[in-house]
Write a protein that holds these residues in place. Structure first.
Motif, PDB file in Angstrom:
ATOM      1  N   LYS A 100       0.868  -1.184   0.000  1.00  0.00           N
ATOM      2  CA  LYS A 100       0.000   0.000   0.000  1.00  0.00           C
ATOM      3  C   LYS A 100       0.903   1.232   0.000  1.00  0.00           C
ATOM      4  CE  LYS A 100      -3.960  -2.040   2.428  1.00  0.00           C
ATOM      5  NZ  LYS A 100      -4.854  -1.955   3.608  1.00  0.00           N
ATOM      6  N   HIS A 101       0.749   2.039  -1.027  1.00  0.00           N
ATOM      7  CA  HIS A 101       1.628   3.206  -1.125  1.00  0.00           C
ATOM      8  C   HIS A 101       0.885   4.409  -1.689  1.00  0.00           C
ATOM      9  CE1 HIS A 101       1.711   2.206  -5.372  1.00  0.00           C
ATOM     10  NE2 HIS A 101       2.483   3.264  -5.622  1.00  0.00           N
ATOM     11  N   ILE A 102       1.478   5.577  -1.496  1.00  0.00           N
ATOM     12  CA  ILE A 102       0.911   6.852  -1.959  1.00  0.00           C
ATOM     13  C   ILE A 102       1.969   7.570  -2.781  1.00  0.00           C
ATOM     14  CG2 ILE A 102       0.103   9.142  -1.236  1.00  0.00           C
ATOM     15  CD1 ILE A 102      -1.008   7.804   1.302  1.00  0.00           C
ATOM     16  N   ARG A 103       1.510   8.164  -3.894  1.00  0.00           N
ATOM     17  CA  ARG A 103       2.389   9.014  -4.690  1.00  0.00           C
ATOM     18  C   ARG A 103       1.752  10.396  -4.797  1.00  0.00           C
ATOM     19  NH1 ARG A 103       4.969   5.175  -9.473  1.00  0.00           N
ATOM     20  NH2 ARG A 103       4.835   3.205  -8.308  1.00  0.00           N
ATOM     21  N   ILE A 104       2.555  11.415  -4.498  1.00  0.00           N
ATOM     22  CA  ILE A 104       2.068  12.808  -4.551  1.00  0.00           C
ATOM     23  C   ILE A 104       2.858  13.569  -5.602  1.00  0.00           C
ATOM     24  CG2 ILE A 104       1.801  14.969  -3.269  1.00  0.00           C
ATOM     25  CD1 ILE A 104       1.540  13.352  -0.721  1.00  0.00           C
ATOM     26  N   ASP A 105       2.114  14.198  -6.524  1.00  0.00           N
ATOM     27  CA  ASP A 105       2.731  15.062  -7.538  1.00  0.00           C
ATOM     28  C   ASP A 105       2.763  16.487  -6.976  1.00  0.00           C
ATOM     29  OD1 ASP A 105       3.613  16.436  -9.715  1.00  0.00           O
ATOM     30  OD2 ASP A 105       1.954  15.886 -11.043  1.00  0.00           O
ATOM     31  N   HIS A 106       3.969  17.017  -6.787  1.00  0.00           N
ATOM     32  CA  HIS A 106       4.127  18.349  -6.195  1.00  0.00           C
ATOM     33  C   HIS A 106       4.259  19.452  -7.254  1.00  0.00           C
ATOM     34  CE1 HIS A 106       4.785  16.548  -2.216  1.00  0.00           C
ATOM     35  NE2 HIS A 106       5.506  15.635  -2.852  1.00  0.00           N
ATOM     36  N   GLY A 107       4.286  19.058  -8.511  1.00  0.00           N
ATOM     37  CA  GLY A 107       4.530  20.059  -9.548  1.00  0.00           C
ATOM     38  C   GLY A 107       6.007  20.401  -9.619  1.00  0.00           C
ATOM     39  N   TYR A 108       6.374  21.226 -10.599  1.00  0.00           N
ATOM     40  CA  TYR A 108       7.759  21.671 -10.799  1.00  0.00           C
ATOM     41  C   TYR A 108       8.717  20.489 -10.967  1.00  0.00           C
ATOM     42  CZ  TYR A 108       5.527  25.788  -8.803  1.00  0.00           C
ATOM     43  OH  TYR A 108       4.661  26.821  -8.540  1.00  0.00           O
ATOM     44  N   GLY A 109       8.173  19.340 -11.392  1.00  0.00           N
ATOM     45  CA  GLY A 109       9.000  18.164 -11.634  1.00  0.00           C
ATOM     46  C   GLY A 109       9.204  17.267 -10.432  1.00  0.00           C
ATOM     47  N   TYR A 110       8.613  17.605  -9.273  1.00  0.00           N
ATOM     48  CA  TYR A 110       8.816  16.818  -8.048  1.00  0.00           C
ATOM     49  C   TYR A 110       7.663  15.840  -7.816  1.00  0.00           C
ATOM     50  CZ  TYR A 110      12.582  19.994  -6.709  1.00  0.00           C
ATOM     51  OH  TYR A 110      13.749  20.714  -6.678  1.00  0.00           O
ATOM     52  N   MET A 111       8.029  14.648  -7.317  1.00  0.00           N
ATOM     53  CA  MET A 111       7.047  13.647  -6.914  1.00  0.00           C
ATOM     54  C   MET A 111       7.619  12.890  -5.716  1.00  0.00           C
ATOM     55  SD  MET A 111       5.894  10.247  -7.009  1.00  0.00           S
ATOM     56  CE  MET A 111       6.829   9.365  -8.266  1.00  0.00           C
ATOM     57  N   THR A 112       6.776  12.547  -4.735  1.00  0.00           N
ATOM     58  CA  THR A 112       7.228  11.758  -3.586  1.00  0.00           C
ATOM     59  C   THR A 112       6.417  10.469  -3.499  1.00  0.00           C
ATOM     60  OG1 THR A 112       5.786  13.067  -2.130  1.00  0.00           O
ATOM     61  CG2 THR A 112       8.123  13.662  -2.195  1.00  0.00           C
ATOM     62  N   LEU A 113       7.059   9.426  -2.935  1.00  0.00           N
ATOM     63  CA  LEU A 113       6.420   8.116  -2.790  1.00  0.00           C
ATOM     64  C   LEU A 113       6.564   7.658  -1.335  1.00  0.00           C
ATOM     65  CD1 LEU A 113       6.646   5.091  -5.144  1.00  0.00           C
ATOM     66  CD2 LEU A 113       7.191   4.791  -2.720  1.00  0.00           C
ATOM     67  N   TYR A 114       5.467   7.122  -0.786  1.00  0.00           N
ATOM     68  CA  TYR A 114       5.432   6.640   0.594  1.00  0.00           C
ATOM     69  C   TYR A 114       4.944   5.182   0.544  1.00  0.00           C
ATOM     70  CZ  TYR A 114       5.045  11.730   0.904  1.00  0.00           C
ATOM     71  OH  TYR A 114       5.231  13.086   0.728  1.00  0.00           O
ATOM     72  N   GLY A 115       5.849   4.206   0.866  1.00  0.00           N
ATOM     73  CA  GLY A 115       5.508   2.796   0.684  1.00  0.00           C
ATOM     74  C   GLY A 115       5.328   2.013   1.967  1.00  0.00           C
ATOM     75  N   HIS A 116       4.669   0.836   1.807  1.00  0.00           N
ATOM     76  CA  HIS A 116       4.465  -0.153   2.887  1.00  0.00           C
ATOM     77  C   HIS A 116       3.500   0.337   3.968  1.00  0.00           C
ATOM     78  CE1 HIS A 116       7.802  -1.991   0.852  1.00  0.00           C
ATOM     79  NE2 HIS A 116       8.652  -1.040   1.234  1.00  0.00           N
ATOM     80  N   LEU A 117       2.512   1.153   3.584  1.00  0.00           N
ATOM     81  CA  LEU A 117       1.551   1.690   4.553  1.00  0.00           C
ATOM     82  C   LEU A 117       0.597   0.595   5.051  1.00  0.00           C
ATOM     83  CD1 LEU A 117       2.688   4.197   3.023  1.00  0.00           C
ATOM     84  CD2 LEU A 117       0.434   5.236   3.282  1.00  0.00           C
ATOM     85  N   SER A 118       0.039   0.842   6.231  1.00  0.00           N
ATOM     86  CA  SER A 118      -1.009  -0.061   6.747  1.00  0.00           C
ATOM     87  C   SER A 118      -2.378   0.388   6.256  1.00  0.00           C
ATOM     88  CB  SER A 118      -0.981  -0.104   8.278  1.00  0.00           C
ATOM     89  OG  SER A 118      -1.187   1.203   8.816  1.00  0.00           O
ATOM     90  N   LYS A 119      -2.582   1.713   6.114  1.00  0.00           N
ATOM     91  CA  LYS A 119      -3.836   2.229   5.555  1.00  0.00           C
ATOM     92  C   LYS A 119      -3.644   3.671   5.092  1.00  0.00           C
ATOM     93  CE  LYS A 119      -5.838   3.524  10.061  1.00  0.00           C
ATOM     94  NZ  LYS A 119      -7.037   3.404  10.927  1.00  0.00           N
ATOM     95  N   TYR A 120      -4.626   4.142   4.307  1.00  0.00           N
ATOM     96  CA  TYR A 120      -4.552   5.484   3.721  1.00  0.00           C
ATOM     97  C   TYR A 120      -5.426   6.468   4.513  1.00  0.00           C
ATOM     98  CZ  TYR A 120      -3.423   2.358  -0.196  1.00  0.00           C
ATOM     99  OH  TYR A 120      -2.910   1.367  -0.980  1.00  0.00           O
ATOM    100  N   ASN A 121      -5.067   7.723   4.379  1.00  0.00           N
ATOM    101  CA  ASN A 121      -5.920   8.789   4.913  1.00  0.00           C
ATOM    102  C   ASN A 121      -6.282   9.793   3.816  1.00  0.00           C
ATOM    103  OD1 ASN A 121      -7.205   9.892   7.338  1.00  0.00           O
ATOM    104  ND2 ASN A 121      -5.835  11.655   7.048  1.00  0.00           N
ATOM    105  N   VAL A 122      -5.903   9.465   2.552  1.00  0.00           N
ATOM    106  CA  VAL A 122      -6.214  10.312   1.395  1.00  0.00           C
ATOM    107  C   VAL A 122      -6.665   9.413   0.258  1.00  0.00           C
ATOM    108  CG1 VAL A 122      -4.620  12.194   1.973  1.00  0.00           C
ATOM    109  CG2 VAL A 122      -3.794  10.229   0.664  1.00  0.00           C
ATOM    110  N   LYS A 123      -7.179  10.039  -0.783  1.00  0.00           N
ATOM    111  CA  LYS A 123      -7.581   9.288  -1.971  1.00  0.00           C
ATOM    112  C   LYS A 123      -7.041   9.978  -3.215  1.00  0.00           C
ATOM    113  CE  LYS A 123     -12.081  11.614  -1.931  1.00  0.00           C
ATOM    114  NZ  LYS A 123     -13.549  11.415  -1.866  1.00  0.00           N
ATOM    115  N   ARG A 124      -7.125   9.293  -4.330  1.00  0.00           N
ATOM    116  CA  ARG A 124      -6.576   9.790  -5.595  1.00  0.00           C
ATOM    117  C   ARG A 124      -7.200  11.126  -5.979  1.00  0.00           C
ATOM    118  NH1 ARG A 124      -7.585   8.877 -11.199  1.00  0.00           N
ATOM    119  NH2 ARG A 124      -5.653   8.835 -12.434  1.00  0.00           N
ATOM    120  N   ASN A 125      -6.360  12.027  -6.512  1.00  0.00           N
ATOM    121  CA  ASN A 125      -6.728  13.377  -6.969  1.00  0.00           C
ATOM    122  C   ASN A 125      -7.033  14.344  -5.826  1.00  0.00           C
ATOM    123  OD1 ASN A 125      -6.434  12.742  -9.717  1.00  0.00           O
ATOM    124  ND2 ASN A 125      -8.536  11.955  -9.835  1.00  0.00           N
TER     125      ASN A 125
END
Length: 325
Positions: free
Chosen positions: A236-261
């Motif tokens: 279970k992972h999250i990817r966030i597009d920060h703009g300006y060419g930056y993106m972060t990834l957060y892996g091995h989560l137990s659960k989410y607190n956000v959804k796509r878009n």
């Protein structure tokens, strides 16, 4: 009545009356006439140079003209002050504001350019004070043009500042896990020992160990592009597009607190630590991407760590140990 003059005649032993010559009489009459004319002319000149012959209307116009000359002098002094202040603003604009936001300075010739082509001041010619009026009007026009250019420049700087502020807010600048809740920084970016195969391989992120359920925070403003379990190894992972060419990834989560878009801000709670996917123990695997390339996240923690904390993290991150995924 003219005086009669006498002289003493020694021959007759008596006083005789002096008879003036006709030539002298004519000369005296001529001199008197010339003197009278000169005196008259001088008197007329003096009279013309006084206000005795001016009408009330003319006197009023003269006072009004002198008042206008005084107002023009005051206006020119005010323009000097405006030009001085405007010059300071232009100097700061070119050498501080535009330099900071990496914008090209505005050339001096563009700021202080006059107006070519048609004579804009023809209607002001032909008066007693035309030169002064035209000169003052030209200065006012140039000041007005400078102010328009400076106003547009400040509008541009404002937009650049807003964009810079968005950029600074978007750059991933904090740890995904608070130091107080962090067990340890288990593994850094670089060559590490694989926990399953024990082979040496490139670890393209950082592993932060923490108890299962520990909050994970967005490291910068952006939009959630993925919140799923469809990427091999990340669980279970999250990817966030920060703009300006930056993106972060957060892996091995137990659960989410956000959804796509979903839009998130730096520091927003996005999920919780787990050990899903290819993971040996509860931790969050954190990656930073720039223009599609994974880069070392340790260079982006200026927003949450003191100098001492950063030094300690750098020490652990550079150790070539075993990663947790």
């Amino acid at each position: 009545m003219s005086k009669v003059k006498y002289y003493y005649d020694p021959d007759t032993l008596s006083y005789r009356k002096i008879e003036p010559k006709k030539s002298r009489r004519y000369r005296n009459i001529f001199l008197f006439s010339v003197g009278s004319v000169i005196s008259g002319l001088l008197g007329l000149i003096l009279l013309l140079n006084t206000n005795l012959l001016n009408t009330p209307r003319e006197l009023s116009l003269q006072r009004e003209a002198k008042n206008y000359e005084l107002q023009f002098e005051l206006l020119n002094k005010k323009m000097e002050q405006i030009e001085y202040v405007l010059g300071n603003i232009e100097d700061r604009d070119n050498n501080i504001y535009r330099l900071y936001f990496e914008a090209n300075p505005i050339p001096e010739e563009q700021r202080k350019a006059g107006f070519g082509g048609v004579n804009r001041y023809k209607s002001l010619e032909g008066f007693n004070n035309s030169e002064m009026i035209i000169s003052t009007t030209k200065r006012l026009d140039i000041i007005q043009k400078q102010m328009v250019i400076q106003s547009k420049s400040l509008d541009e700087i404002t937009k650049l500042a807003e964009e810079k502020e968005k950029l600074l807010a978007a750059i991933p600048a904090i740890q995904p896990v608070n130091n107080e809740e962090l067990t340890r920084m288990a593994s850094g970016f670089g060559w590490r020992s694989d926990p399953f195969t024990k082979a040496r391989k490139m670890h393209r992120g950082m592993d932060f160990t923490a108890p299962k359920g520990t909050p994970i925070y967005a490291s910068g403003d952006g939009v959630v592009k993925r919140a799923d379990n469809n990427a091999s190894g990340y669980g279970k992972h999250i990817r966030i597009d920060h703009g300006y060419g930056y993106m972060t990834l957060y892996g091995h989560l137990s659960k989410y607190n956000v959804k796509r878009n979903q839009k998130v801000k730096r520091g927003d709670l996005i999920g919780f630590v787990g050990s899903t996917g290819r993971s040996e123990a509860p931790h969050v695997h954190y990656e930073v991407w720039k223009e599609g390339e994974r880069i070392n996240p340790i260079n982006f923690y200026y927003g949450s760590l003191s100098a001492e904390e950063f030094e300690n993290m750098l020490k652990y991150a550079t150790q070539e140990n075993q990663s947790l995924d």
